[in-house]
Design a protein around this motif. Structure first.
Motif, PDB file in Angstrom:
ATOM      1  N   PRO A 199       0.810  -1.226   0.000  1.00 29.06           N
ATOM      2  CA  PRO A 199       0.000   0.000   0.000  1.00 29.06           C
ATOM      3  C   PRO A 199       0.843   1.276   0.000  1.00 29.06           C
ATOM      4  O   PRO A 199       0.446   2.279  -0.578  1.00 29.06           O
ATOM      5  CB  PRO A 199      -0.831  -0.128   1.288  1.00 29.06           C
ATOM      6  CG  PRO A 199      -0.928  -1.592   1.523  1.00 29.06           C
ATOM      7  CD  PRO A 199       0.397  -2.136   1.094  1.00 29.06           C
ATOM      8  N   THR A 200       2.033   1.229   0.604  1.00 34.07           N
ATOM      9  CA  THR A 200       2.920   2.400   0.563  1.00 34.07           C
ATOM     10  C   THR A 200       3.531   2.537  -0.833  1.00 34.07           C
ATOM     11  O   THR A 200       3.630   3.640  -1.379  1.00 34.07           O
ATOM     12  CB  THR A 200       4.044   2.259   1.617  1.00 34.07           C
ATOM     13  OG1 THR A 200       3.437   1.989   2.872  1.00 34.07           O
ATOM     14  CG2 THR A 200       4.890   3.510   1.703  1.00 34.07           C
ATOM     15  N   ALA A 236       2.127   1.807  -3.418  1.00 30.25           N
ATOM     16  CA  ALA A 236       1.062   2.265  -4.320  1.00 30.25           C
ATOM     17  C   ALA A 236       1.091   3.769  -4.528  1.00 30.25           C
ATOM     18  O   ALA A 236       0.513   4.268  -5.495  1.00 30.25           O
ATOM     19  CB  ALA A 236      -0.298   1.841  -3.771  1.00 30.25           C
ATOM     20  N   PHE A 282     -11.386   4.989  -5.873  1.00 32.14           N
ATOM     21  CA  PHE A 282     -10.960   4.097  -4.776  1.00 32.14           C
ATOM     22  C   PHE A 282      -9.487   4.293  -4.372  1.00 32.14           C
ATOM     23  O   PHE A 282      -9.182   4.443  -3.189  1.00 32.14           O
ATOM     24  CB  PHE A 282     -11.211   2.638  -5.187  1.00 32.14           C
ATOM     25  CG  PHE A 282     -10.894   1.650  -4.105  1.00 32.14           C
ATOM     26  CD1 PHE A 282     -11.769   1.434  -3.060  1.00 32.14           C
ATOM     27  CD2 PHE A 282      -9.701   0.930  -4.120  1.00 32.14           C
ATOM     28  CE1 PHE A 282     -11.472   0.526  -2.044  1.00 32.14           C
ATOM     29  CE2 PHE A 282      -9.397   0.020  -3.119  1.00 32.14           C
ATOM     30  CZ  PHE A 282     -10.287  -0.177  -2.086  1.00 32.14           C
ATOM     31  N   GLY A 283      -8.602   4.300  -5.360  1.00 30.37           N
ATOM     32  CA  GLY A 283      -7.167   4.437  -5.061  1.00 30.37           C
ATOM     33  C   GLY A 283      -6.851   5.765  -4.381  1.00 30.37           C
ATOM     34  O   GLY A 283      -6.286   5.789  -3.271  1.00 30.37           O
ATOM     35  N   ASN A 296      -7.844   6.068  -0.822  1.00 24.54           N
ATOM     36  CA  ASN A 296      -6.916   5.406   0.114  1.00 24.54           C
ATOM     37  C   ASN A 296      -5.689   6.263   0.405  1.00 24.54           C
ATOM     38  O   ASN A 296      -5.042   6.096   1.429  1.00 24.54           O
ATOM     39  CB  ASN A 296      -6.462   4.062  -0.462  1.00 24.54           C
ATOM     40  CG  ASN A 296      -7.600   3.070  -0.532  1.00 24.54           C
ATOM     41  OD1 ASN A 296      -8.487   3.079   0.308  1.00 24.54           O
ATOM     42  ND2 ASN A 296      -7.603   2.228  -1.550  1.00 24.54           N
ATOM     43  N   LEU A 297      -5.359   7.145  -0.548  1.00 22.33           N
ATOM     44  CA  LEU A 297      -4.168   7.999  -0.376  1.00 22.33           C
ATOM     45  C   LEU A 297      -4.530   9.349   0.241  1.00 22.33           C
ATOM     46  O   LEU A 297      -3.751  10.291   0.182  1.00 22.33           O
ATOM     47  CB  LEU A 297      -3.468   8.187  -1.725  1.00 22.33           C
ATOM     48  CG  LEU A 297      -3.024   6.898  -2.430  1.00 22.33           C
ATOM     49  CD1 LEU A 297      -2.312   7.204  -3.737  1.00 22.33           C
ATOM     50  CD2 LEU A 297      -2.135   6.046  -1.530  1.00 22.33           C
ATOM     51  N   MET A 343      -4.507   7.620  -9.184  1.00 22.95           N
ATOM     52  CA  MET A 343      -3.560   7.720  -8.060  1.00 22.95           C
ATOM     53  C   MET A 343      -2.331   8.533  -8.452  1.00 22.95           C
ATOM     54  O   MET A 343      -1.458   8.774  -7.617  1.00 22.95           O
ATOM     55  CB  MET A 343      -3.150   6.312  -7.613  1.00 22.95           C
ATOM     56  CG  MET A 343      -4.326   5.502  -7.076  1.00 22.95           C
ATOM     57  SD  MET A 343      -3.961   3.749  -6.988  1.00 22.95           S
ATOM     58  CE  MET A 343      -2.914   3.743  -5.553  1.00 22.95           C
ATOM     59  N   LYS A 364      -3.778  -0.658  -4.923  1.00 20.95           N
ATOM     60  CA  LYS A 364      -4.460   0.633  -4.936  1.00 20.95           C
ATOM     61  C   LYS A 364      -4.364   1.321  -3.574  1.00 20.95           C
ATOM     62  O   LYS A 364      -5.164   2.191  -3.249  1.00 20.95           O
ATOM     63  CB  LYS A 364      -5.911   0.462  -5.373  1.00 20.95           C
ATOM     64  CG  LYS A 364      -6.012   0.142  -6.861  1.00 20.95           C
ATOM     65  CD  LYS A 364      -7.432  -0.078  -7.307  1.00 20.95           C
ATOM     66  CE  LYS A 364      -7.460  -0.486  -8.778  1.00 20.95           C
ATOM     67  NZ  LYS A 364      -8.785  -0.910  -9.210  1.00 20.95           N
ATOM     68  N   GLY A 365      -3.399   0.912  -2.781  1.00 27.96           N
ATOM     69  CA  GLY A 365      -3.092   1.635  -1.547  1.00 27.96           C
ATOM     70  C   GLY A 365      -4.062   1.392  -0.413  1.00 27.96           C
ATOM     71  O   GLY A 365      -4.078   2.155   0.557  1.00 27.96           O
ATOM     72  N   PHE A 366      -4.864   0.323  -0.505  1.00 26.50           N
ATOM     73  CA  PHE A 366      -5.822   0.053   0.561  1.00 26.50           C
ATOM     74  C   PHE A 366      -5.066  -0.277   1.850  1.00 26.50           C
ATOM     75  O   PHE A 366      -4.226  -1.185   1.867  1.00 26.50           O
ATOM     76  CB  PHE A 366      -6.737  -1.107   0.168  1.00 26.50           C
ATOM     77  CG  PHE A 366      -7.843  -1.358   1.145  1.00 26.50           C
ATOM     78  CD1 PHE A 366      -8.890  -0.466   1.260  1.00 26.50           C
ATOM     79  CD2 PHE A 366      -7.839  -2.476   1.960  1.00 26.50           C
ATOM     80  CE1 PHE A 366      -9.916  -0.690   2.151  1.00 26.50           C
ATOM     81  CE2 PHE A 366      -8.848  -2.712   2.856  1.00 26.50           C
ATOM     82  CZ  PHE A 366      -9.894  -1.808   2.960  1.00 26.50           C
ATOM     83  N   ALA A 368      -3.065   1.914   3.350  1.00 24.07           N
ATOM     84  CA  ALA A 368      -1.819   2.699   3.448  1.00 24.07           C
ATOM     85  C   ALA A 368      -1.867   3.651   4.642  1.00 24.07           C
ATOM     86  O   ALA A 368      -0.839   3.964   5.227  1.00 24.07           O
ATOM     87  CB  ALA A 368      -1.588   3.466   2.155  1.00 24.07           C
TER      88      ALA A 368
END
Lengths: 584, 261
Positions: free
Chosen positions: A84-85, A87, A112-113, A116-117, A164, B210-212, B214
């Motif tokens: 995830p990092t 990403a 979605f992406g 998350n960021l 993203m 997709k950074g889930f 993070a």
């Protein structure tokens, strides 16, 4: 990190999956500069996907396995940063368009992406709108992603990763489910991202015709887990014969023509680079023609089409077939055609044109709402599905859908249909052994089908449907995810079966395959049959091809351009050997 | 039958949390209502689905077919209740008034809980439920686990279609004996499990990529917002719950039902 710093640095990377006898990647070194578009190709099983997954740490942390060596991606080490990092720097688009969807609705999927960021809602709206415009699906923003076509789903996947705003994008066979025009569009979008947005892109692909002219660099993996060739496309494809012959990787058709010219007429053998585009190759051919180094034979025919053996009795009769699913929208609209015994019929068309629906009618999985389908002398609306299945076999697009002898071995999977039909053990043994030999699965008899490589799964899926010796074999996208060598091997097997009288129907987006092997072609568009006949005729009907989002093989474009320049060349050439039948 | 219908309606316009808390109200009511009131409640949910939810007769009828079959099985189960005055006999087993009442009450409760849950699914965007649950304090990773589970319904529906087709073409459906059927279902379950595991792995790859996870928090394209309509709807039902509790425990109008059955 300055713009001149490399985006990816891989040093001496070795990776071995748990339980595997040998490493998938071995002592691999690779450097990718920022702002490059790198094409990564190689034979099936050479570790392309493994390499891609190692860039964001999915290999080894999610897949398991042993990894040594060092990787640096945009200044981060995926070995010490969780995926995830990673990403925040690298986006991955996978081959399976449906499995990688994380939400239910189109706009949510794209958001979605970045959600998350921790991207702010106002910025989220801007990014979603911009990307919906880019993939031309703004009007469908509230639609369920599961209602989209395969091509549309893959576009959404690309948009969701782009949202993203990664520095590096890795695409693993992003066009495997797209029609030819859709594929070319995706490649153009990728080139646009590199040129206009300075995003570094690595694209894993098997179909190279449209991508090679756009790539800055080509990296070819070998079967030993390393890199066979790495450099600018012009330089790498100087080794085209080795790439195609030894490694079994498809090369662009333009380069095939160039290599053939060099080999036959010793033209351009001193050149240190090779033509990558049709225009470059046409100029080269024009020069050769002007210098009388080559000439075009007038009146000389190309290869005779591969006529079907056996009698002319139709094995498939489709009369005015209409079909609607429950929603009431007509998916097939008055389809009529006949297929002769021993033919290889290619069904082509864009995503959602009705190809698979038509194929399912032929084996009784679906029945026409109006009209008649007769296959191998059986009326599919009246015959039982098991009676039809004993004469007409259907091979699914994804091989694992085909396997039903769960938990058993390859031998049992092939024997399954015969056992269900009550054949004696001796007959089963004889037939299964013959098929194992024919499809080169010897030594794998006791291996689980799910432990086979993708290519082997495909050949097994065909083998297990041939055990009851059907008269008709229907294959849905048989070349999906396969390298050229495996495709040729499969087509050779099918050729042998046709010699024995088996008829073959294949649904395909691979126009080069259709041109090389099909004896006739059916073009579907929006549920209608736009064309049925000789592929030599179809590939010189630009209006039809454009309407159905298809593209002729590059050799046809070359012939068209030569003809447009006043060179008297027959316009029924669709393969490289046919072209060289008229060049002296 | 078990998917969000995405049909514009009064209920669809309400916020997800109000509708979710309405479900809690229904769950309380079914346990304190006597059988007759449970049937009235069933009627109210049905009318709400058709008028306020606009989910359509066809969808409601398909759901009712399943629910009423289930209710019938409950009623048939009254044969084994044993106690009370017999109405008729099935072989040596007496079917009693008490059996009918007890099983009927249980069936009515099940019907109400299931129908209201279905109505909730039909008129609620799962995304809004996730953002609502996060607003209530649920960690977003946990809330998304529910969401990803819902995602699997359409994926598995497609997969089941493929497996059905493969089984038909490979002759698995030909053997109608008990052994054949057992083999068919075993194969079916193994195939679904294998495909689900493969899909789950790809989904896990995609989620990570997709950074889930993070960050501890995340933002939302459509953050949760309470709606006036939803709150009014919820308030009405909360009042009904309080009145019912008062009637049960203070006025004793129908005391005992929640304990007896």
């Amino acid at each position: 990190m300055s713009p001149s710093d490399p985006c990816v640095v891989i040093d001496n990377l070795t990776f071995c999956y748990d339980g595997a006898a040998s490493p998938t990647l071995k002592n691999l070194n690779l450097k990718v500069n920022r702002g490059e578009l790198v094409l990564l190709c190689g034979p099936t099983g050479s570790g392309k996907t493994t390499l891609a997954l190692s860039l964001n740490g999915l290999v080894p942390y999610t897949t398991g396995g042993d990894l040594t060596g060092s990787i640096e991606v945009c200044g981060l080490d995926p070995k010490s940063n969780p995926t995830p990092t990673m990403a925040t720097k690298i986006g991955l688009v996978f081959q399976d368009p449906e499995g990688q969807l994380c939400t239910l609705f189109l706009e949510d999927e794209i958001a979605f992406g970045p959600e998350n960021l921790l991207i702010a809602p106002e910025e989220l709206i801007n990014r979603v709108n911009e990307l919906l415009d880019l993939i031309e699906l703004r009007s469908m923003r509230l639609e369920s992603v599961f209602e989209l076509s395969g091509g549309q789903k893959q576009k959404v996947n690309i948009a969701s990763v782009l949202a993203m705003q990664p520095e590096l994008l890795v695409f693993d066979m992003p066009t495997a489910n797209l029609d030819p025009v859709g594929s070319a569009e995706v490649f153009k979008v990728i080139r646009h991202l590199v040129t206009e947005r300075d995003i570094t892109c690595i694209v894993i692909e098997n179909r190279l015709d449209d991508l090679v002219p756009l790539a800055d660099r080509v990296v070819v993996l070998d079967m030993d887990g390393g890199i066979a060739f790495d450099g600018e496309p012009e330089d790498v494809f100087m080794n085209a014969e080795e790439i195609m012959g030894t490694l079994g990787v498809e090369i662009p058709q333009v380069i095939e023509v160039e290599i053939e010219l060099r080999n036959r007429y010793k033209t351009g053998s001193k050149d240190k680079s090779i033509s990558l585009t049709i225009e470059q190759e046409i100029k080269r051919m024009e020069t050769l023609l002007e210098n009388h180094q080559i000439s075009v034979l007038l009146g000389q025919n190309g290869n005779e089409p591969d006529k079907a053996p056996g009698d002319e009795k139709p094995i498939v009769i489709v009369e005015d077939v209409h079909f609607s699913y429950r929603k009431g929208v007509e998916v097939l609209k008055g389809i009529s055609f006949e297929m002769k015994k021993g033919e290889l019929l290619a069904i082509v068309g864009n995503n959602g044109s009705g190809k698979t629906t038509m194929a399912k009618q032929l084996v009784g999985l679906l029945h026409p709402t109006r009209g008649r389908v007769e296959v191998c002398g059986l009326d599919v609306s009246k015959a039982s599905i098991s009676d039809i299945a004993s004469k007409a076999a259907y091979v699914f697009q994804y091989p694992e859908h085909q396997f039903v002898a769960q938990g058993r071995a390859v031998y049992d999977e092939i024997a399954f249909n015969m056992r269900m039909a009550g054949f004696p053990d001796s007959a089963i043994k004889e037939r299964v052994e013959k098929l194992i030999d024919l499809f080169q699965l010897s030594g794998k008899e006791q291996v689980s089908p799910f432990e086979l490589s993708g290519g082997e799964m495909r050949t097994l899926s065909v083998a297990c449907m041939l055990s009851t010796e059907p008269e008709l074999l229907i294959l849905d996208e048989p070349t999906y995810g396969q390298d050229r060598r495996r495709i040729k091997g499969l087509m050779q097997r099918l050729g042998e079966l046709r010699q024995d009288g088996t008829s073959v129907i294949m649904i395909s987006h691979d126009m080069r395959l259709v041109a090389e092997y099909a004896t006739s072609v059916a073009l579907f568009h929006q549920g209608k049959l736009l064309f049925f006949g000789d592929p030599h005729e179809l590939f010189y009907k630009p209006d039809l091809l454009k309407l159905a989002a298809l593209k002729e093989p590059p050799v046809c474009t070359m012939v068209d351009l030569l003809a447009a320049r006043g060179i008297p060349i027959r316009r029924d050439i669709i393969t490289v050997p046919e072209l060289f039948n008229v060049i002296e | 039958m078990f998917q969000y219908a995405r049909i514009p309606s009064i209920l669809a316009g309400f916020d997800a949390l109000s509708k979710f808390l309405w479900l809690v109200c229904i769950a309380i009511l079914v346990f304190i209502f006597p059988p007759l009131l449970n049937l009235v409640l069933f009627g109210i949910i049905l009318v709400s689905a058709l008028i306020l939810g606009r989910v359509g007769f066809k969808r409601v009828l398909s759901a009712l077919a399943v629910l009423l079959t289930l209710a019938l099985l409950f009623l048939i189960g009254g044969i084994f209740y044993g106690k009370g005055q017999p109405i008729f006999y099935v072989g040596p087993f007496p079917y009693t008034w008490e059996g009918l009442t007890v099983r009927g009450a249980a069936a009515a409760r099940i019907l109400n809980v299931m129908l209201s849950s279905m109505l909730f699914i039909w008129v609620t965007n799962p995304r809004d439920l996730v953002t609502g649950l996060v607003r209530l304090g649920l960690p977003y990773r946990l809330a998304f686990t529910i969401f990803v589970g819902l995602n699997y319904i359409p994926i598995l529906t497609h997969e089941m279609g493929y497996i059905n087709d493969a089984q038909k073409l490979r002759g698995l459906r030909k053997d109608k004996s008990v052994r054949g059927l057992l083999r068919l279902y075993r194969t079916y379950i193994v195939a679904i499990l294998l495909r689900s595991l493969r899909k789950a792995q790809i989904t896990a790859f995609a989620l990570d990529s997709k950074g889930f996870g993070a960050h501890q928090e995340r933002t939302y394209l459509n953050p949760f917002r309470w709606t006036a309509g939803g709150l009014i709807w919820l308030a009405v039902w909360v009042v009904i719950v309080f009145l019912s509790l008062y009637s049960t425990f203070v006025l004793h109008l129908w005391s005992g039902y929640y304990l007896a059955y």
